[in-house]
Design a protein around this motif. Structure first.
Motif, PDB file in Angstrom:
ATOM      1  N   PRO A 171       0.803  -1.226   0.000  1.00 10.57           N
ATOM      2  CA  PRO A 171       0.000   0.000   0.000  1.00 10.57           C
ATOM      3  C   PRO A 171       0.835   1.275   0.000  1.00 10.57           C
ATOM      4  CG  PRO A 171      -0.956  -1.602   1.491  1.00 10.57           C
ATOM      5  CD  PRO A 171       0.345  -2.184   1.033  1.00 10.57           C
ATOM      6  N   GLU A 172       1.919   1.305   0.779  1.00 12.62           N
ATOM      7  CA  GLU A 172       2.744   2.516   0.819  1.00 12.62           C
ATOM      8  C   GLU A 172       3.444   2.765  -0.519  1.00 12.62           C
ATOM      9  OE1 GLU A 172       5.223  -0.746   2.940  1.00 12.62           O
ATOM     10  OE2 GLU A 172       3.114  -0.122   2.748  1.00 12.62           O
ATOM     11  N   GLU A 173       3.750   1.683  -1.252  1.00 10.30           N
ATOM     12  CA  GLU A 173       4.376   1.835  -2.559  1.00 10.30           C
ATOM     13  C   GLU A 173       3.359   2.306  -3.594  1.00 10.30           C
ATOM     14  OE1 GLU A 173       7.796  -1.646  -1.939  1.00 10.30           O
ATOM     15  OE2 GLU A 173       5.930  -2.091  -3.000  1.00 10.30           O
ATOM     16  N   VAL A 174       2.143   1.780  -3.510  1.00  5.59           N
ATOM     17  CA  VAL A 174       1.081   2.251  -4.405  1.00  5.59           C
ATOM     18  C   VAL A 174       0.821   3.733  -4.148  1.00  5.59           C
ATOM     19  CG1 VAL A 174      -1.335   2.009  -5.069  1.00  5.59           C
ATOM     20  CG2 VAL A 174       0.006  -0.027  -4.539  1.00  5.59           C
ATOM     21  N   ARG A 175       0.820   4.116  -2.886  1.00  5.04           N
ATOM     22  CA  ARG A 175       0.610   5.531  -2.545  1.00  5.04           C
ATOM     23  C   ARG A 175       1.712   6.401  -3.135  1.00  5.04           C
ATOM     24  NH1 ARG A 175       1.418   9.438   1.542  1.00  5.04           N
ATOM     25  NH2 ARG A 175      -0.499  10.572   2.048  1.00  5.04           N
ATOM     26  N   ALA A 176       2.939   5.909  -3.122  1.00  4.12           N
ATOM     27  CA  ALA A 176       4.053   6.657  -3.705  1.00  4.12           C
ATOM     28  C   ALA A 176       3.872   6.808  -5.214  1.00  4.12           C
ATOM     29  CB  ALA A 176       5.373   5.960  -3.392  1.00  4.12           C
ATOM     30  N   VAL A 177       3.422   5.745  -5.876  1.00  5.99           N
ATOM     31  CA  VAL A 177       3.168   5.820  -7.315  1.00  5.99           C
ATOM     32  C   VAL A 177       2.074   6.840  -7.603  1.00  5.99           C
ATOM     33  CG1 VAL A 177       2.303   4.558  -9.308  1.00  5.99           C
ATOM     34  CG2 VAL A 177       3.967   3.483  -7.788  1.00  5.99           C
ATOM     35  N   LEU A 178       1.020   6.812  -6.804  1.00  3.90           N
ATOM     36  CA  LEU A 178      -0.062   7.789  -6.980  1.00  3.90           C
ATOM     37  C   LEU A 178       0.452   9.205  -6.759  1.00  3.90           C
ATOM     38  CD1 LEU A 178      -2.923   5.883  -5.112  1.00  3.90           C
ATOM     39  CD2 LEU A 178      -2.747   6.268  -7.586  1.00  3.90           C
ATOM     40  N   ALA A 179       1.313   9.385  -5.759  1.00  3.42           N
ATOM     41  CA  ALA A 179       1.886  10.705  -5.503  1.00  3.42           C
ATOM     42  C   ALA A 179       2.743  11.156  -6.687  1.00  3.42           C
ATOM     43  CB  ALA A 179       2.718  10.673  -4.220  1.00  3.42           C
ATOM     44  N   HIS A 180       3.473  10.226  -7.264  1.00  5.56           N
ATOM     45  CA  HIS A 180       4.270  10.509  -8.463  1.00  5.56           C
ATOM     46  C   HIS A 180       3.369  11.031  -9.583  1.00  5.56           C
ATOM     47  CE1 HIS A 180       7.286   9.493 -11.684  1.00  5.56           C
ATOM     48  NE2 HIS A 180       6.161   9.297 -12.371  1.00  5.56           N
ATOM     49  N   GLU A 181       2.253  10.352  -9.820  1.00  4.30           N
ATOM     50  CA  GLU A 181       1.344  10.766 -10.891  1.00  4.30           C
ATOM     51  C   GLU A 181       0.665  12.089 -10.568  1.00  4.30           C
ATOM     52  OE1 GLU A 181       1.605   9.380 -13.598  1.00  4.30           O
ATOM     53  OE2 GLU A 181       2.619   7.528 -12.996  1.00  4.30           O
ATOM     54  N   ILE A 182       0.296  12.292  -9.312  1.00  8.13           N
ATOM     55  CA  ILE A 182      -0.259  13.586  -8.906  1.00  8.13           C
ATOM     56  C   ILE A 182       0.777  14.680  -9.136  1.00  8.13           C
ATOM     57  CG2 ILE A 182      -0.992  14.963  -6.905  1.00  8.13           C
ATOM     58  CD1 ILE A 182      -3.169  13.148  -7.885  1.00  8.13           C
ATOM     59  N   GLY A 183       2.056  14.348  -8.926  1.00 12.32           N
ATOM     60  CA  GLY A 183       3.121  15.297  -9.204  1.00 12.32           C
ATOM     61  C   GLY A 183       3.119  15.740 -10.655  1.00 12.32           C
ATOM     62  N   HIS A 184       2.908  14.801 -11.586  1.00 12.78           N
ATOM     63  CA  HIS A 184       2.810  15.161 -13.004  1.00 12.78           C
ATOM     64  C   HIS A 184       1.686  16.162 -13.231  1.00 12.78           C
ATOM     65  CE1 HIS A 184       5.808  12.691 -14.867  1.00 12.78           C
ATOM     66  NE2 HIS A 184       5.298  11.541 -14.454  1.00 12.78           N
ATOM     67  N   VAL A 185       0.531  15.900 -12.604  1.00 13.55           N
ATOM     68  CA  VAL A 185      -0.615  16.781 -12.782  1.00 13.55           C
ATOM     69  C   VAL A 185      -0.336  18.161 -12.183  1.00 13.55           C
ATOM     70  CG1 VAL A 185      -3.066  17.127 -12.264  1.00 13.55           C
ATOM     71  CG2 VAL A 185      -2.210  14.816 -12.778  1.00 13.55           C
ATOM     72  N   ALA A 186       0.154  18.184 -10.948  1.00 12.99           N
ATOM     73  CA  ALA A 186       0.408  19.448 -10.261  1.00 12.99           C
ATOM     74  C   ALA A 186       1.475  20.276 -10.971  1.00 12.99           C
ATOM     75  CB  ALA A 186       0.830  19.182  -8.821  1.00 12.99           C
ATOM     76  N   ASN A 187       2.443  19.600 -11.565  1.00 14.56           N
ATOM     77  CA  ASN A 187       3.513  20.309 -12.281  1.00 14.56           C
ATOM     78  C   ASN A 187       3.077  20.800 -13.659  1.00 14.56           C
ATOM     79  OD1 ASN A 187       5.367  19.907 -10.199  1.00 14.56           O
ATOM     80  ND2 ASN A 187       6.102  17.973 -11.042  1.00 14.56           N
ATOM     81  N   GLY A 188       1.872  20.402 -14.090  1.00 12.41           N
ATOM     82  CA  GLY A 188       1.393  20.818 -15.411  1.00 12.41           C
ATOM     83  C   GLY A 188       2.200  20.233 -16.545  1.00 12.41           C
ATOM     84  N   ASP A 189       2.672  18.999 -16.356  1.00 12.81           N
ATOM     85  CA  ASP A 189       3.568  18.405 -17.338  1.00 12.81           C
ATOM     86  C   ASP A 189       2.925  18.208 -18.704  1.00 12.81           C
ATOM     87  OD1 ASP A 189       5.719  18.332 -15.646  1.00 12.81           O
ATOM     88  OD2 ASP A 189       5.379  16.281 -14.972  1.00 12.81           O
ATOM     89  N   MET A 190       1.656  17.798 -18.743  1.00 12.26           N
ATOM     90  CA  MET A 190       1.016  17.563 -20.029  1.00 12.26           C
ATOM     91  C   MET A 190       0.829  18.861 -20.800  1.00 12.26           C
ATOM     92  SD  MET A 190       0.742  14.425 -20.662  1.00 12.26           S
ATOM     93  CE  MET A 190      -0.285  14.576 -22.118  1.00 12.26           C
TER      94      MET A 190
END
Length: 299
Positions: free
Chosen positions: A136-155
């Motif tokens: 679960p903690e690793e899945v949470r880290a992956v989700l945080a990574h993806e949220i980072g993409h969104v928050a950074n406006g990468d797309m």
């Protein structure tokens, strides 16, 4: 080797279709009796080059859902889906963005992606394999990574970079076609390339210059992965982020595991060694990403 897919493939398709359509209709205002009007050509290429990129961005979420079979969680059906929704909502609050749509796609490999045309209209999805294999903690880290993409406006940033590159790809492709046409005219005093010849040279040149432009896009993509990893470490803990990347690394070293798919969005690519592969890789090698996290201040 699938390196230019989803967003990039859609963008290239839009540009090629636009070029074909405009050429067939004769709608190319930069051509006149005196040759090329450079200002008109640049404006023409900017409008259609940026347009192709923006169209790709606006439909990126729609394409991602359908190409991966992602099922968006509207109402959680079990404890895992409820945990996913709650975790993404919590991470989104930490990042200061509206909670994205959350989905699961039916892939047995550990994978995840984030996409959307703006921060407050995004999608974050994880594979069934990732949920089954990771803690679960690793899945949470992956989700945080993806949220980072969104928050950074990468797309959005990727779309703007691609739009600028599209402009120059179309611009230089037409200059090349014009130069070839003039060269042939001067040699045989004939009609030069002709309609079909000019059209063929433009398309070939666009593909060649488009591949070169993809190297720049791939460089930015690799850069954004380090930023997203840092976001994952910040919001989920460095140990969890390193653990998730370590688990992905272990999977990539297993025979017949982790095919190189969804490279425009996914977190599980970059295990490349050859020069050309490294140039077009959308993700850095996992060892480099783990090393960067270990050297960072997020603990």
């Amino acid at each position: 080797m699938m390196r230019i897919i989803l967003f990039l493939a859609t963008n290239l398709a839009v540009i090629l279709v636009a070029s074909i359509t405009l050429r067939l209709l004769g709608v190319e205002p930069y051509l006149n009796a005196n040759g090329l009007n450079m200002n008109a050509l640049l404006i023409f290429c900017f409008v259609f080059g940026m347009g192709g990129s923006m169209i790709s961005l606006f439909i990126s979420k729609w394409i991602a859902k359908r190409s991966t079979g992602t099922q968006v969680i509207e109402q959680p059906r079990n404890a895992t889906e409820k945990w996913l929704l709650d975790t993404v909502a919590e991470l989104s609050r930490d990042a200061g963005i509206k909670t994205p749509e959350v989905g699961i796609f039916p892939a047995q490999q550990s994978n995840a992606f984030a996409t959307g045309w703006k921060k407050d209209d995004a999608l974050v999805a994880v594979s069934a394999g990732l949920l089954n294999r990771m803690k679960p903690e690793e899945v949470r880290a992956v989700l945080a990574h993806e949220i980072g993409h969104v928050a950074n406006g990468d797309m959005v940033t990727l779309a703007l970079i691609q739009g600028v590159l599209n402009t120059f790809v179309m611009f230089f492709a037409r200059i090349v076609a014009h130069l070839v046409d003039n060269f042939l005219r001067s040699r045989d005093d004939g009609g030069g390339l002709g309609f079909l010849g000019y059209f063929a040279v433009v398309i070939v040149a666009e593909i060649v210059f488009g591949l070169i432009a993809s190297i720049i896009v791939a460089w930015f993509s690799r850069f954004r992965e380090y930023r997203a990893d840092a976001a994952g470490a910040k919001w989920a803990g460095s140990a969890a982020m390193i653990g998730a990347l370590g688990r992905l690394k272990a999977e990539t070293e297993m025979p017949d595991q982790m095919p190189d798919t969804l490279t425009a969005f996914a977190i599980t690519t970059g295990q490349t060694r050859k020069v050309m592969e490294r140039l077009f890789a959308s993700h850095p090698p996992l060892d480099d990403r783990i090393r960067a996290l270990k050297e960072s201040s997020y603990r």
